[in-house]
Enzyme design. Structure first.
Site, short mmCIF file in Angstrom:
data_model
loop_
_atom_site.label_atom_id
_atom_site.label_comp_id
_atom_site.label_asym_id
_atom_site.label_seq_id
_atom_site.Cartn_x
_atom_site.Cartn_y
_atom_site.Cartn_z
N HIS B 53 -3.85 5.45 -1.83
CA HIS B 53 -2.69 4.81 -0.25
C HIS B 53 -1.72 4.03 -0.84
O HIS B 53 -1.35 4.65 -1.93
CB HIS B 53 -3.78 3.33 -0.28
CG HIS B 53 -5.20 3.70 0.53
ND1 HIS B 53 -5.41 2.58 1.58
CD2 HIS B 53 -5.63 5.46 0.46
CE1 HIS B 53 -7.10 2.97 1.60
NE2 HIS B 53 -6.78 4.86 1.33
N GLU B 55 0.26 2.13 -0.90
CA GLU B 55 0.14 0.88 -1.56
C GLU B 55 -0.12 1.35 -3.60
O GLU B 55 1.02 0.74 -4.34
CB GLU B 55 -0.88 -0.54 -1.65
CG GLU B 55 -0.40 -0.94 0.31
CD GLU B 55 -1.21 0.28 1.32
OE1 GLU B 55 -1.67 0.91 0.71
OE2 GLU B 55 -1.94 -1.02 2.28
N CYS B 83 -5.55 -2.52 3.46
CA CYS B 83 -7.02 -2.49 3.42
C CYS B 83 -8.01 -3.50 1.67
O CYS B 83 -6.99 -4.00 1.19
CB CYS B 83 -7.76 -0.56 3.55
SG CYS B 83 -7.48 -0.17 1.61
N CYS B 86 -6.75 -1.83 -1.51
CA CYS B 86 -5.77 -1.81 -1.50
C CYS B 86 -5.36 -3.72 -1.93
O CYS B 86 -4.43 -4.02 -2.89
CB CYS B 86 -4.01 -2.07 -0.90
SG CYS B 86 -4.49 0.06 -1.05
#
Lengths: 151, 151
Positions: B53, B55, B83, B86
């Site tokens: 992701h 992040e 999420c 993360c």
């Protein structure tokens, strides 16, 4: 010895090896079709990477080997209850079965903490089996942290 | 334009670039001492890695550049509410401030879902600022998914 015990024994070896490198002793193996395809201890210090928990390390390695993001049909053995970050990664990776050793009331996210797999924002839930070799898994962590605590 | 708007504009550029590569359009930048030190879009498809992701990509890159696991003092700008995975990584990385764009009721873990930063198993809590450029951040996602849905 049940096959699951053998795989957890391999995860424990990874945890011991992590301790010898000065890493928090957690180990994991990823199993596909009855064979270990990836194994790792925690490597956050070695990699300078807070995301390099044992679970994420084997998920990344497994995906690389299989050439696919999702590991449907793969089973993950890890010596400690996965944290919130790893529970999220396990769900995204579509892990079929999760076997873990010791519970982690302070940082776990499966049967403690946010219990992620029971939440509506979790879109894939693995089967979970806990308590395999939990005494040995917990002892490795206790032994590792003992000398660092003030007496 | 406030500085935070400028950084979110850079995160939006990363999200747009992700969409052009066929990735889910989420982008992030990591800011230290008023300068962007890492930028990334979501790259799960490119890397075959469910953990890639935006992040996590900038946290890993920032840690690599700074030569340290923990990014105390670093601020993270991301176009979508992080999420569960993360949110865990953001806490482990000791991110100082989190700025996010659109809320994610289905998968978010900051102001939706497990609300990780409000839980006792979360051991570092960033300051959170939400709603920056949220209309544009959400529109990128809606546009991306629209053609893939059956009509």
């Amino acid at each position: 010895m049940a096959k699951s015990d053998g795989f957890m024994a391999e995860a424990l070896r990874e945890a011991r090896s992590a301790a010898e490198r000065g890493e928090i002793p957690v180990g994991a193996v990823l199993v596909v079709d009855g064979a270990v395809i990836a194994r790792s201890g925690n490597r956050t210090r070695a990699d300078n990477d807070v995301t390099a928990h044992a679970e994420i390390a084997v998920i990344r390695e497994g995906a690389r080997l299989l050439g696919q993001e999702r590991l449907s049909g793969a089973d993950l053995y890890v010596t400690l209850e996965p944290c919130t970050m790893c529970a999220g990664a396990i769900s995204f990776a579509r892990i079929r079965r999760l076997y873990y050793g010791a519970e982690d009331p302070k940082g776990g996210a499966v049967d403690n903490g946010v219990r992620f797999f029971r939440q509506p924002t979790c879109h894939h839930v693995p089967e979970v089996y806990s308590g395999l070799a939990e005494t040995e898994a917990a002892r490795l962590l206790t032994d590792f942290f003992r000398p660092r605590r003030p007496t």
